[in-house]
Structure formats: C-alpha cells, structure tokens
Scaffold this motif. Sequence first.
Motif, short mmCIF file in Angstrom:
data_model
loop_
_atom_site.label_atom_id
_atom_site.label_comp_id
_atom_site.label_asym_id
_atom_site.label_seq_id
_atom_site.Cartn_x
_atom_site.Cartn_y
_atom_site.Cartn_z
N ASP A 27 -1.13 -43.69 53.68
CA ASP A 27 -0.73 -43.43 55.06
C ASP A 27 0.67 -43.94 55.36
O ASP A 27 1.04 -44.09 56.52
CB ASP A 27 -1.74 -44.06 56.03
CG ASP A 27 -3.04 -43.28 56.08
OD1 ASP A 27 -3.02 -42.07 55.77
OD2 ASP A 27 -4.07 -43.87 56.44
N ARG B 12 4.45 -44.04 59.15
CA ARG B 12 3.03 -44.29 58.91
C ARG B 12 2.23 -43.19 59.61
O ARG B 12 2.63 -42.67 60.66
CB ARG B 12 2.61 -45.68 59.35
CG ARG B 12 2.80 -46.01 60.79
CD ARG B 12 2.33 -47.45 61.07
NE ARG B 12 2.82 -47.85 62.37
CZ ARG B 12 3.55 -48.93 62.60
NH1 ARG B 12 3.88 -49.74 61.63
NH2 ARG B 12 3.95 -49.22 63.82
N ARG B 13 1.12 -42.85 58.98
CA ARG B 13 0.24 -41.83 59.55
C ARG B 13 -0.68 -42.51 60.55
O ARG B 13 -1.35 -43.48 60.24
CB ARG B 13 -0.56 -41.16 58.44
CG ARG B 13 -1.15 -39.85 58.87
CD ARG B 13 -1.84 -39.07 57.77
NE ARG B 13 -1.73 -39.60 56.44
CZ ARG B 13 -1.40 -38.87 55.36
NH1 ARG B 13 -1.15 -37.59 55.49
NH2 ARG B 13 -1.37 -39.42 54.17
#
Length: 139
Positions: free
Chosen positions: A84, A114-115
Amino acid sequence: MSEREDFMAWVGSRLKDAETALHNGDAAPRFAIWSRREPVTVLGAWMSGSGTEDVGNIFRQLEASFSECTSYTHEVIAADVIGDMAYTVGYEHTSASVNGEPRDYTLRVTQVYRREDGEWKVAHRHADTLAQPDKPQDA
C-alpha cells in the motif's frame, strides 16, 4: 493491469491533472489527492511544512501564487509500488506565471504515496529547483 501499471496510470492522470490545476491557481484537485492522515510532509522548493494544517497552508499559498499554466509535464525516472506504499522520482517541467510573472522551471521531485480506502494519496513531497548549467562566459 499490474499494480504498478495501475499506479502509473493514476500518476499520469489524477496526479498530473491536480498539478496542472494547481499551476492554474486551483488547489482543490491537489487537496483531493493528498492524505489527510498524519504524517504528511512537504519539503518544497519554495515552502516546507509538516502536518495537515501546514501542508494545507502551503497549498493555499501556492494556489494564490500560480496562474496561466501553459505546460506541465512529470518526467518519471523511477517508480515502484510495494503493498500500500509507492513512490515516484523524477522531474517536473512547468511553464506558468508565478505572482504574475511568466516562468519556466524544472523541479527534481520525490513523492511518497499510500493507498487509503483503495485510493492513492500523496503523503510526502520533496522538491528542489534543478540548477541551470552555467552560461558560457564571454572571452
């Protein structure tokens, strides 16, 4: 499509569109792609800050400074996705007015993403002005 290809498509669309909008005096698309989760940081070519409040103030100041973007390209030299988290390293080539004065400049830029809830968000930006080669001296 691989995770990296999907991420690079996002960089070439949403990220590029947000940066172009910022250079036209509209920070809303940039706010939309930035994380609101701490930590967030900007070590910028002109301004730096840490935390969502500082970062928001930087974006509003840039929004007030930029206008008339005639060109913005993000030349990605390296990028990767690891779970992520992701990063890009490259050059941003921009032609826009800064405080009413037309300028052409290139920044070296590293960003960390970042996811969050299935979407990429920028969490960190580091940029500096690429030094221009010395002009030849008259003999």
